[in-house]
Design a protein around this motif. Structure first.
Motif, short mmCIF file in Angstrom:
data_model
loop_
_atom_site.label_atom_id
_atom_site.label_comp_id
_atom_site.label_asym_id
_atom_site.label_seq_id
_atom_site.Cartn_x
_atom_site.Cartn_y
_atom_site.Cartn_z
N HIS A 585 40.90 42.82 -7.63
CA HIS A 585 40.32 43.58 -8.73
C HIS A 585 40.78 43.02 -10.07
CE1 HIS A 585 39.77 46.33 -5.36
NE2 HIS A 585 38.89 46.99 -6.08
N ILE A 586 39.89 43.09 -11.04
CA ILE A 586 40.20 42.65 -12.40
C ILE A 586 39.74 43.71 -13.39
CG2 ILE A 586 39.95 40.20 -11.77
CD1 ILE A 586 37.22 40.26 -13.19
N ASP A 587 40.18 43.58 -14.62
CA ASP A 587 39.70 44.46 -15.69
C ASP A 587 38.22 44.15 -15.92
OD1 ASP A 587 39.03 45.69 -18.10
OD2 ASP A 587 41.03 45.41 -18.94
N PRO A 588 37.33 45.16 -15.79
CA PRO A 588 35.89 44.89 -15.95
C PRO A 588 35.52 44.25 -17.28
CG PRO A 588 36.24 47.06 -14.99
CD PRO A 588 37.59 46.56 -15.40
N SER A 589 36.36 44.38 -18.29
CA SER A 589 36.03 43.80 -19.60
C SER A 589 36.05 42.27 -19.57
CB SER A 589 37.01 44.30 -20.66
OG SER A 589 38.34 43.87 -20.37
N PHE A 590 36.68 41.67 -18.54
CA PHE A 590 36.74 40.22 -18.45
C PHE A 590 35.59 39.63 -17.63
CE2 PHE A 590 41.18 41.17 -19.44
CZ PHE A 590 41.44 40.23 -20.43
N LYS A 619 33.27 48.49 -10.81
CA LYS A 619 34.61 48.67 -10.26
C LYS A 619 35.56 47.53 -10.62
CE LYS A 619 32.90 51.23 -6.24
NZ LYS A 619 32.82 51.25 -4.75
N GLY A 620 35.02 46.40 -11.04
CA GLY A 620 35.87 45.27 -11.36
C GLY A 620 36.37 44.54 -10.13
N GLU A 640 41.87 34.00 -12.46
CA GLU A 640 43.01 34.68 -13.06
C GLU A 640 43.50 33.94 -14.31
OE1 GLU A 640 45.72 35.16 -9.79
OE2 GLU A 640 44.82 37.09 -9.24
N ILE A 643 41.42 35.18 -17.17
CA ILE A 643 41.87 36.51 -17.61
C ILE A 643 43.15 36.41 -18.42
CG2 ILE A 643 42.71 38.74 -16.77
CD1 ILE A 643 40.83 38.34 -14.36
#
Length: 725
Positions: A585-590, A619-620, A640, A643
């Motif tokens: 999972h990642i921050d959806p903003s990225f 959900k990211g 990554e 990000i």
């Protein structure tokens, strides 16, 4: 249709009509529940009988496509071979009604159940058994016990009796119980996958990532197993509902029951003199024959005893002698268990046969496991795929097609029991055993969007190859690096009873299944049960005996799981063939940075690392799938890095009036798509390609041409272009 009876049962109403259709059958029932209509008929051949020691009962459950206003799927617009659901439902009804027939009943009986109309909330398996039992009850066959079915679900922690199909989709339990007023006769149970998760600190994000990256917390699926005490409580509730329903059925159906005709049961009395002679002169030979573990060896030993006796008593009928030997053998097996607490192969009542496990024995398969328990051996092979590899199917109650993404296919060739039989299409038993193993494993399996197929090839069988499939299936999943919420194992239990005495047997072999009174398969984790199947040969079982069997099965599962865990530590993955998947999972903003201008960044990652990438923007979640772990690791590191800022991302911003050089990417009737610096795509309309009129874009451009264009407008994320002056 004029309905003779209307019954209000738990969470449903059933209406029955008798004597109005199928008058030539020995018994017929027309059942309506909601918009579902089922016709069940019973026919007996009164003039014929089978000269064998088994009940010649055939059950066919048939769904008609017109019942849901549908055409049959496929090229041929007529119902042909039964679906898996139809086959499994036929098997459920057969197993539930078979105990009703008296010993020695030898006339062929055909029960046909036809679904003529259906609504999408109908539980067709429950209604099929209820209709078949009603037809049998009112027939002129001398059977006056009602058998019915109840389904139990668990929704939001609450037990629900006879849930609708939409309710069952939200349930974590699917328990199907068939029985009479007094006894349980057949159980099918599974726990369903739960979406409930808990956050667990796992020390590092993933085995693919170096431990030096630090600790992380991830969501982990909670166990879906049901503990034994809770299951017993649910079974007790179900038994109460069965008693109520069958009492209502019997009192309501009795006025419509036909007078039974005089049908003789073919009870063959075994010759007492033969039995006494075998006991007096060949007990030791029989003991040695019984102790032959394999079915083929045991059969050879018993046949040798019979031939020797025929030399001693040539005037005897060999067929009658065979029955006498069988009777003595059965008595010896059961007496030894009840009196000495020792089984034919020398094991104690709770003892599991020796287990040996090998993993990834097939180098070109994605994963495999060879599970051997005594003289039962299952080779279980795993194949992994994507969403497109799922099996499409459509049930009668479905509004559209569904995809089966977890499959267990069970094959039982004749050579596994030493029989020279050809291999053909899967039979009812094979479909049933595969379905049981699927139900045991599916709820504990974390698929992450993958399609999973397990194929169990039974190479040798002497007792419970279906439970060997469960154990081998779990090992194959782990050998394919598939995450499981719990270790899952299965064991077959049996019982021998005489009067008030009984003995529960752990890990039964074929001899004990044949000569025993119970076939009880239990699969699950150390904590609880994920799937169960029970068939009663006695005519019923009480809850206290069932509870004893459940806890003895739990003890056996723990023993088997410990052996499986030791083997799991030595798994070596088929790195060269095993496709790899990584979910994080990642921050959806990225997400926009990962996709890049017009998808350029994500395309570069896909091409560079040879992976596929699926991103859930809400959900990211990021799912990577690749042919090898190196590419997967590189793609994740790259993402990554974007990000964290350590991986540079080219960003080009445009404004109206900018003039840049672009390349023709695609020509369409109304213009051309131009790739601009930075991976951005723009559209130049055909009217802006030239000062003069042109009829075809290809007259002035072809793919790959470079030209100077001007940014003339923005429409949302779309860039409009013109030819630069």
């Amino acid at each position: 249709m004029k309905y003779n009876i209307e019954l209000q049962l738990k969470n449903k109403q059933e209406s029955y009509a008798f004597g109005q259709v199928a008058a030539q059958a020995n018994g017929a029932a027309w059942l309506k529940c909601g918009d579902t209509v089922i016709l069940a008929t019973v026919v007996i051949d009164e003039t014929d009988f089978v000269d064998e020691d088994f009940l010649p009962l055939t059950v066919q459950y048939i769904e008609k496509s017109y019942a849901a206003g549908k055409f049959p799927g496929g090229f041929i617009k007529r119902e042909t071979k039964p679906s898996d659901f139809e086959t499994l439902t036929s098997r459920i009804v057969d197993r539930s009604l078979r105990p009703l027939f008296p010993k020695g009943f030898a006339n062929p009986v055909q029960i046909t159940i036809m679904v003529l109309s259906v609504d999408d909330e109908a539980d067709l398996q429950v209604l099929a058994l209820n209709a078949a039992s009603a037809a049998l009850y009112v027939s002129d066959i001398d059977i006056f016990n009602s058998v019915s079915a109840v389904r139990i679900g668990k929704i939001d922690g609450e037990i629900v009796v006879n849930p609708s199909l939409s309710q069952l989709e939200k349930s974590t339990l699917d328990l199907y119980l068939a029985g009479s007023k007094e006894d349980m006769l057949m159980i099918e149970m599974q726990t369903l996958g739960s979406d409930e998760m808990e956050i667990v600190d796992i020390g590092m994000v993933d085995p693919l990532i170096d431990p030096g990256m630090g600790t992380s917390s991830i969501p982990v699926r909670l166990s879906n197993a049901m503990n034994e005490d809770e299951l017993i409580e649910v079974l007790a509730l179900a038994q109460v509902e069965l008693a109520k329903a069958n009492s209502a059925y019997e009192s309501s159906f009795k006025p419509f029951a036909s007078a039974p005709f005089d049908l003789q049961c073919k009870i063959s009395e075994t010759d007492v003199d033969m039995i006494e002679y075998v006991r007096a002169n060949h007990t030791d030979d029989l003991k040695r024959g019984i102790n032959q573990m394999a079915k083929t060896e045991r059969s050879t030993a018993l046949r040798t005893i019979r031939k020797n006796i025929m030399k001693e008593k040539p005037e005897w009928d060999e067929h009658e002698l065979k029955k006498a030997i069988e009777a003595v053998k059965r008595s010896m097996v059961r007496t030894q268990i009840l009196d000495e607490k020792v089984r034919a192969d020398g094991r104690g009542l709770r003892e599991v046969r020796p287990i040996h496990i090998e993993t990834n024995v097939l180098p070109s398969a994605h994963a495999s496991a060879l599970f051997t328990r005594g003289q039962t051996q299952a080779l279980v092979v795993l194949t992994l795929g994507g969403a497109k590899d799922a099996q499409m199917f459509e049930n009668l109650t479905d509004r559209g097609t569904q995809n089966e993404a977890f499959m267990v296919h069970y094959n039982f060739p004749g050579f596994s029991v030493g029989e020279p039989s050809p291999i053909g299409a899967p039979r009812r038993r094979e479909l049933g055993h595969g379905n049981l193993a699927k139900r045991a494993l599916e709820g504990a399996c974390v698929r992450n969007g993958q399609t999973i197929r397990l194929v169990s090839e039974i190479l040798e069988s002497n007792g419970s190859s279906s439970m060997a499939t469960v154990c081998g299936g779990y090992m194959a999943l782990r050998a394919g690096d598939i995450e499981m919420a719990d270790p899952i194992a299965g064991v077959a239990m049996g019982m021998v009873s005489e009067g008030e005495r009984h003995a529960i047997l752990t890990d039964i072999m074929g001899l004990e299944d044949h000569d025993g009174d119970l076939d009880f398969k239990v699969a699950g984790s150390k904590e609880g049960i994920t799937a169960m199947q029970m068939d009663i040969k006695l005519g019923g079982i009480h809850l206290d005996v069932l509870k004893e069997a459940l806890y003895q099965a739990k003890e056996a599962r723990a023993h088997i799981i410990d052996i499986m865990m030791n083997s799991e530590e030595n798994i070596e993955l088929n790195e060269g063939t095993l496709p790899s998947t990584d979910l994080f999972h990642i921050d959806p903003s990225f997400i926009g940075d990962i996709i890049g201008q017009a998808g350029k960044t994500i395309r570069e990652i896909i091409e560079r690392f040879d992976v596929t990438i699926d991103i859930d923007k809400k959900k990211g979640s990021v799912k990577l799938t690749g042919k090898n772990r190196e590419g997967l690791r590189g793609a994740r590191d790259h993402i990554e890095g974007i990000i964290s800022g350590s991986t540079p991302v080219e960003k080009v911003e445009y404004k109206v009036g900018d003039v840049v050089k672009g390349k023709v990417k695609k020509i369409v009737d109304f213009g051309a798509f131009i790739e601009l610096p930075g991976g951005v795509d723009g559209l130049i309309h055909i009217s802006k390609l030239s000062d003069s009129h042109i009829s075809k874009v290809s007259d002035v451009l072809k793919e790959g041409d470079e030209l100077m264009v001007e940014i003339v407008e923005f429409k949302g994320n779309k860039i409009g272009l013109g030819r630069a002056k």
